[in-house]
Design a protein around this motif. Structure first.
Motif, mmCIF file in Angstrom:
data_model
loop_
_atom_site.group_PDB
_atom_site.id
_atom_site.type_symbol
_atom_site.label_atom_id
_atom_site.label_comp_id
_atom_site.label_asym_id
_atom_site.label_seq_id
_atom_site.Cartn_x
_atom_site.Cartn_y
_atom_site.Cartn_z
ATOM 1 N N HIS A 2 0.845 -1.195 0.000
ATOM 2 C CA HIS A 2 0.000 0.000 0.000
ATOM 3 C C HIS A 2 0.884 1.250 0.000
ATOM 4 C CE1 HIS A 2 -3.214 -2.799 1.112
ATOM 5 N NE2 HIS A 2 -2.367 -3.279 2.014
ATOM 6 N N MET A 4 0.781 5.626 0.534
ATOM 7 C CA MET A 4 0.060 6.821 0.954
ATOM 8 C C MET A 4 0.930 8.048 0.713
ATOM 9 S SD MET A 4 -1.804 5.847 4.567
ATOM 10 C CE MET A 4 -0.340 5.184 5.366
ATOM 11 N N HIS A 42 -2.487 4.360 11.685
ATOM 12 C CA HIS A 42 -2.671 3.139 10.899
ATOM 13 C C HIS A 42 -2.021 1.922 11.542
ATOM 14 C CE1 HIS A 42 -4.399 5.336 7.466
ATOM 15 N NE2 HIS A 42 -3.521 6.279 7.754
#
Length: 255
Positions: A2, A4, A42
């Motif tokens: 992932h 970000m 997170h």
């Protein structure tokens, strides 16, 4: 895996990648507090830091992060960058262990002489060498060096996601439109940028193929840019001169 984009400072992005096990790495952490907040929100554990060049808005958070996290810090061989335990150079491969990512190091001088980029897993972390619809200022390098660096990045697969370090796309787009006004792909990209910024969303990452269609600094051999160069004192066959004129014009653009 992932990815970000963490907004930081005035217009920087700190790129944070992480796996499903919560293991993370960040690129160019100019602000440690921004990174710490994202890690906490997170539930992530920082394992590595990657640095592209020595400017403070890219390295300013390293010392603070190092105090809290026992991380590998990868950076170019430049004495202006402290707290580094892994010096890397062109052609090196960075094998991150959690998140498990393999990144190749590319030397891309121009913005600074020791500037590097990292490419792998479909991403390009290019610091201040390449921006969406633009490129970095030549603080230390020459037009020849920057043009060669941009051409090196342009040769990557078109699907590569370009992860620039600043949200400059809208302002770059105004200059791009001034020098390449008949480009329909550029008009489409500018509409997309306006929509995203209207929603306070990043305009990045962007596929490299999109930049090849719209970024004037990657299109200096296209007829529209050749004509622009001739109108601004560059001979048709002088690619470096045309690029230098384009970069100088951007430096003074007030559109």
């Amino acid at each position: 895996m992932h990815l970000m984009a963490l907004p930081a400072l005035a217009d920087n992005y700190i790129w944070l990648m992480h796996d499903d096990q919560g293991r993370a790495a960040v690129v160019d952490p100019g602000d440690a507090d921004v990174v710490e907040k994202a890690l906490a929100e997170h539930g992530l554990s920082l394992r590595a830091i990657l640095l592209t060049h020595h400017h403070q808005d890219h390295i300013g958070g390293v010392a603070q992060l190092q105090q809290s996290h026992p991380v590998e810090i990868h950076a170019p061989n430049d004495p202006r960058i402290d707290h580094v335990n892994q010096r890397v150079a062109d052609g090196d491969v960075v094998e991150l262990r959690g998140p498990d990512v393999r990144l190749e190091v590319l030397a891309v001088p121009g913005h600074t002489l020791s500037h590097i980029a990292y490419v792998g897993a479909g991403w390009l972390f290019c610091g201040d060498t390449l921006f969406s619809l633009g490129c970095g200022r030549l603080f230390e390098g020459s037009p020849e060096q920057m043009l060669a660096s941009l051409e090196r990045l342009s040769a990557l697969p078109g699907t590569t996601q370009v992860c620039c370090a600043h949200e400059y796309t809208a302002s770059n787009g105004r200059f791009a439109l001034a020098v390449d006004p008949e480009n329909p792909d550029l008009a489409e990209r500018l509409a997309e940028v306006a929509r995203l910024r209207g929603l306070s969303l990043p305009t990045l990452p962007v596929p490299l193929a999109r930049e090849l269609e719209t970024n004037p600094f990657l299109r200096i051999d296209r007829p529209a840019l050749v004509r622009w160069g001739e109108r601004n004192g560059a001979e048709a066959g002088d690619r470096v001169g045309r690029f230098a004129a384009l970069r100088q014009a951007k430096d003074h653009f007030r559109g």
